[in-house]
Scaffold this active site. Sequence first.
Site, PDB file in Angstrom:
ATOM      1  N   TYR A 132      -8.893   5.687   7.843  1.00 37.48           N
ATOM      2  CA  TYR A 132      -9.200   6.570   9.021  1.00 37.48           C
ATOM      3  C   TYR A 132     -10.008   7.181   9.243  1.00 37.48           C
ATOM      4  O   TYR A 132      -9.907   8.222   9.284  1.00 37.48           O
ATOM      5  CB  TYR A 132      -8.293   6.676   9.629  1.00 37.48           C
ATOM      6  N   HIS A 165       0.710  -0.795  -0.102  1.00 35.75           N
ATOM      7  CA  HIS A 165       0.274  -0.208   0.258  1.00 35.75           C
ATOM      8  C   HIS A 165       0.787   1.243  -0.356  1.00 35.75           C
ATOM      9  O   HIS A 165       1.718   1.290   1.116  1.00 35.75           O
ATOM     10  CB  HIS A 165      -0.278   0.271   1.196  1.00 35.75           C
ATOM     11  N   LYS A 176       1.364  -0.345  14.932  1.00 31.60           N
ATOM     12  CA  LYS A 176       2.390  -0.310  14.852  1.00 31.60           C
ATOM     13  C   LYS A 176       3.329  -1.707  16.118  1.00 31.60           C
ATOM     14  O   LYS A 176       4.338  -2.082  16.021  1.00 31.60           O
ATOM     15  CB  LYS A 176       2.892   1.185  15.944  1.00 31.60           C
ATOM     16  N   TYR A 212       4.086   5.805   9.571  1.00 31.37           N
ATOM     17  CA  TYR A 212       3.709   4.692   9.017  1.00 31.37           C
ATOM     18  C   TYR A 212       3.969   4.034   8.833  1.00 31.37           C
ATOM     19  O   TYR A 212       3.980   3.045   9.017  1.00 31.37           O
ATOM     20  CB  TYR A 212       2.448   5.052   8.731  1.00 31.37           C
ATOM     21  N   PRO A 223      -3.872   0.801  18.520  1.00 32.92           N
ATOM     22  CA  PRO A 223      -4.058  -0.126  17.111  1.00 32.92           C
ATOM     23  C   PRO A 223      -3.975   1.382  15.887  1.00 32.92           C
ATOM     24  O   PRO A 223      -3.407   1.139  15.095  1.00 32.92           O
ATOM     25  CB  PRO A 223      -4.775  -1.087  17.424  1.00 32.92           C
TER      26      PRO A 223
HETATM   27  P1  RFL Z   1       1.258 -12.334  21.628  1.00 28.84           P
HETATM   28  O1  RFL Z   1       0.516 -12.467  19.727  1.00 28.84           O
HETATM   29  O2  RFL Z   1       0.059 -11.980  22.269  1.00 28.84           O
HETATM   30  O3  RFL Z   1       2.140 -13.335  21.578  1.00 28.84           O
HETATM   31  C1  RFL Z   1       1.676 -13.524  23.039  1.00 28.84           C
HETATM   32  C2  RFL Z   1       1.883 -15.479  22.893  1.00 28.84           C
HETATM   33  O4  RFL Z   1       2.608 -15.308  24.184  1.00 28.84           O
HETATM   34  C3  RFL Z   1       1.164 -16.384  24.755  1.00 28.84           C
HETATM   35  N1  RFL Z   1       1.730 -16.415  26.188  1.00 28.84           N
HETATM   36  C4  RFL Z   1       1.813 -17.570  27.114  1.00 28.84           C
HETATM   37  N2  RFL Z   1       3.074 -18.791  26.782  1.00 28.84           N
HETATM   38  C5  RFL Z   1       3.066 -19.339  27.612  1.00 28.84           C
HETATM   39  N3  RFL Z   1       2.990 -19.557  29.023  1.00 28.84           N
HETATM   40  C6  RFL Z   1       2.496 -18.115  29.585  1.00 28.84           C
HETATM   41  N4  RFL Z   1       1.928 -18.116  30.501  1.00 28.84           N
HETATM   42  C7  RFL Z   1       1.480 -17.485  28.808  1.00 28.84           C
HETATM   43  N5  RFL Z   1       1.137 -16.467  27.748  1.00 28.84           N
HETATM   44  C8  RFL Z   1       1.077 -15.555  27.240  1.00 28.84           C
HETATM   45  C9  RFL Z   1       0.245 -16.491  24.557  1.00 28.84           C
HETATM   46  O5  RFL Z   1      -0.811 -17.044  24.590  1.00 28.84           O
HETATM   47  C10 RFL Z   1       1.066 -16.105  23.081  1.00 28.84           C
HETATM   48  O6  RFL Z   1       0.451 -16.799  22.202  1.00 28.84           O
HETATM   49  O7  RFL Z   1       2.672 -11.090  21.639  1.00 28.84           O
HETATM   50  P2  RFL Z   1       3.621 -10.871  20.346  1.00 28.84           P
HETATM   51  O8  RFL Z   1       4.347 -11.973  20.364  1.00 28.84           O
HETATM   52  O9  RFL Z   1       4.454 -10.009  21.011  1.00 28.84           O
HETATM   53  O10 RFL Z   1       3.094  -9.532  19.535  1.00 28.84           O
HETATM   54  C11 RFL Z   1       2.437  -8.896  19.074  1.00 28.84           C
HETATM   55  C12 RFL Z   1       1.373  -8.028  18.361  1.00 28.84           C
HETATM   56  O11 RFL Z   1       0.345  -9.475  18.344  1.00 28.84           O
HETATM   57  C13 RFL Z   1       0.438  -7.435  18.747  1.00 28.84           C
HETATM   58  O12 RFL Z   1       1.216  -5.794  18.971  1.00 28.84           O
HETATM   59  C14 RFL Z   1      -0.656  -6.445  17.889  1.00 28.84           C
HETATM   60  O13 RFL Z   1      -1.389  -7.546  17.245  1.00 28.84           O
HETATM   61  C15 RFL Z   1      -0.949  -5.760  17.524  1.00 28.84           C
HETATM   62  N6  RFL Z   1      -2.285  -4.814  16.814  1.00 28.84           N
HETATM   63  C16 RFL Z   1      -1.485  -4.370  15.769  1.00 28.84           C
HETATM   64  N7  RFL Z   1       0.086  -4.212  15.149  1.00 28.84           N
HETATM   65  C17 RFL Z   1      -0.172  -3.860  14.252  1.00 28.84           C
HETATM   66  O14 RFL Z   1       1.279  -4.246  13.890  1.00 28.84           O
HETATM   67  N8  RFL Z   1      -0.172  -3.321  13.376  1.00 28.84           N
HETATM   68  C18 RFL Z   1      -1.879  -4.084  12.972  1.00 28.84           C
HETATM   69  O15 RFL Z   1      -2.589  -3.390  12.114  1.00 28.84           O
HETATM   70  C19 RFL Z   1      -2.290  -4.018  14.262  1.00 28.84           C
HETATM   71  N9  RFL Z   1      -3.784  -4.084  14.453  1.00 28.84           N
HETATM   72  C20 RFL Z   1      -3.281  -5.148  16.672  1.00 28.84           C
HETATM   73  C21 RFL Z   1      -4.028  -4.706  15.545  1.00 28.84           C
HETATM   74  C22 RFL Z   1      -3.921  -5.345  18.128  1.00 28.84           C
HETATM   75  C23 RFL Z   1      -5.456  -5.785  17.823  1.00 28.84           C
HETATM   76  N10 RFL Z   1      -5.699  -6.019  19.048  1.00 28.84           N
HETATM   77  C24 RFL Z   1      -7.073  -7.372  18.939  1.00 28.84           C
HETATM   78  C25 RFL Z   1      -4.667  -5.783  20.968  1.00 28.84           C
HETATM   79  C26 RFL Z   1      -5.745  -4.730  15.764  1.00 28.84           C
HETATM   80  C27 RFL Z   1      -6.348  -5.697  16.521  1.00 28.84           C
HETATM   81  C28 RFL Z   1      -7.300  -5.295  17.091  1.00 28.84           C
HETATM   82  C1  PHB Z   2      -5.912  -4.115  10.708  1.00 30.07           C
HETATM   83  O1  PHB Z   2      -6.316  -3.941   9.662  1.00 30.07           O
HETATM   84  O2  PHB Z   2      -6.687  -4.712  11.652  1.00 30.07           O
HETATM   85  C2  PHB Z   2      -5.457  -2.738  10.972  1.00 30.07           C
HETATM   86  C3  PHB Z   2      -5.165  -2.361  10.262  1.00 30.07           C
HETATM   87  C4  PHB Z   2      -4.623  -0.938  10.663  1.00 30.07           C
HETATM   88  C5  PHB Z   2      -4.477  -0.621  12.036  1.00 30.07           C
HETATM   89  C6  PHB Z   2      -4.990  -1.544  13.492  1.00 30.07           C
HETATM   90  C7  PHB Z   2      -5.662  -2.493  12.398  1.00 30.07           C
HETATM   91  O3  PHB Z   2      -3.693   0.639  12.738  1.00 30.07           O
END
Ligand code: RFL
Ligand code: PHB
Length: 389
Positions: free
Chosen positions: A200, A72, A296, A384, A292
Amino acid sequence: MKTQVCIVGGGPAGLLLGHLLRAEGIDCIVLERQTGDYVLGRIRAGVLETVTVDLMVRLGLDARLNAEGEPHDGFCLADGERLIRIDMKELTGGHVVVYGQTELTRDLMEACEDRALEVVYEASDVALHDIESDTPYVTYLRGGAEQRVECRFIVGCDGFHGPSRKAVPASASQEYEREYPFGWLGILADVPPCNHELIYANHERGFALASMRSASRSRYYIDVPLTQSVEEWPDERLWDELALRLGPDVAPNITRGPALEKSIAPLRSYVFAPMRHGSLLLCGDAAHIVPPTGAKGLNLAASDVHYAAEALIGYFRQADNDAIAAYSDKALARVWKSERFSWSLTNLMHRFPEHGPFERAMQQAELDYIASSRAAQTAIAENYIGLPV
Ligand code: RFL
Ligand code: PHB
């Protein structure tokens, strides 16, 4: 068992780090509390910065990302009346790639067997011991039996609720936190996106984001008060609200469909410092959370992993202790910049309950300035696409 590095958590951070260490011949094991299917069932990030893509390229695990990820070059900020396009490519030469965290995690999981990366799923009661010594160890239960992993380093990649960060004494650390008075309600549906780029929107009814996973799968979000639950948002109500918040120019292009997934995520800014204590290093959501809005979270987890891999490889290859000592400062320098960007975009694009006419006027003035200033657009674009590691 004995290994060099014990990685707690098999999300994207833990698996990326495990593969990077295995590629250098460093022994490691990943302990994950959930099953692999459960990890893949969490619908999260969708936007990858170059730092994240580059790690997959370095690992030679970018085939599907190349084929299916969508580069993108721009995205839009909407304020009810107009769309302000941030042309990342023209302003910075960079871009982002839309590819789901689920897909990236699947690619990393599927490569484990071939690359001899051992992941123990359903490891319960994971506990960290002796992290201030050079001989830490981790215990866990598998099928009712206690297991013990002795290692030189533990890396906590266990997300915000995992045990790693909690193993660091409060007297040796500092927490920085901001909670927001709303969460994001997300819907995933097999319908074509309403626009070829992300939008957004800051609308008087609240925030909305139009995103996607592919040409046939859309991801949308709106902000909702934390007191609300998913049950209060049947699909039709959510589609109606998205149409209103995204505005009359975008609404006719929204294709509705049944939700494949719908959930509410609270918004938080959080940093835990330092990111190393003795023989424990923290990576990703275990050490910090961003709202989010800037896309990042996953990318910060990837940049932490980049620095942690560099430090651990330096240690095991060249007995370089300095690289380990420098890990926290290096990682935090980038973390704080992403925290700032995510916080400022969240403040700009959401209506806060405590905001009055003055705060609203400030948002409008800032959006007007962004619409008219190449410098302002460039600052947004370079954040970004992701700051350099
Ligand atoms: P995770 O993905 O939470 O993985 C952690 C893992 O540790 C396990 N765990 C354990 N394992 C053993 N023993 C225990 N006691 C444990 N406790 C937990 C868990 O089961 C899990 O598998 O962390 P990690 O690897 O640091 O990754 C981080 C990302 O997942 C997170 O920052 C992103 O998803 C945030 N995020 C976004 N990030 C982006 O860069 N771009 C995006 O567009 C974006 N959109 C988002 C997001 C997060 C969202 N939510 C739901 C919080 C959109 C949403 C809605
Ligand atoms: C997503 O597609 O899940 C998404 C994209 C951009 C954001 C957060 C989440 O800033």
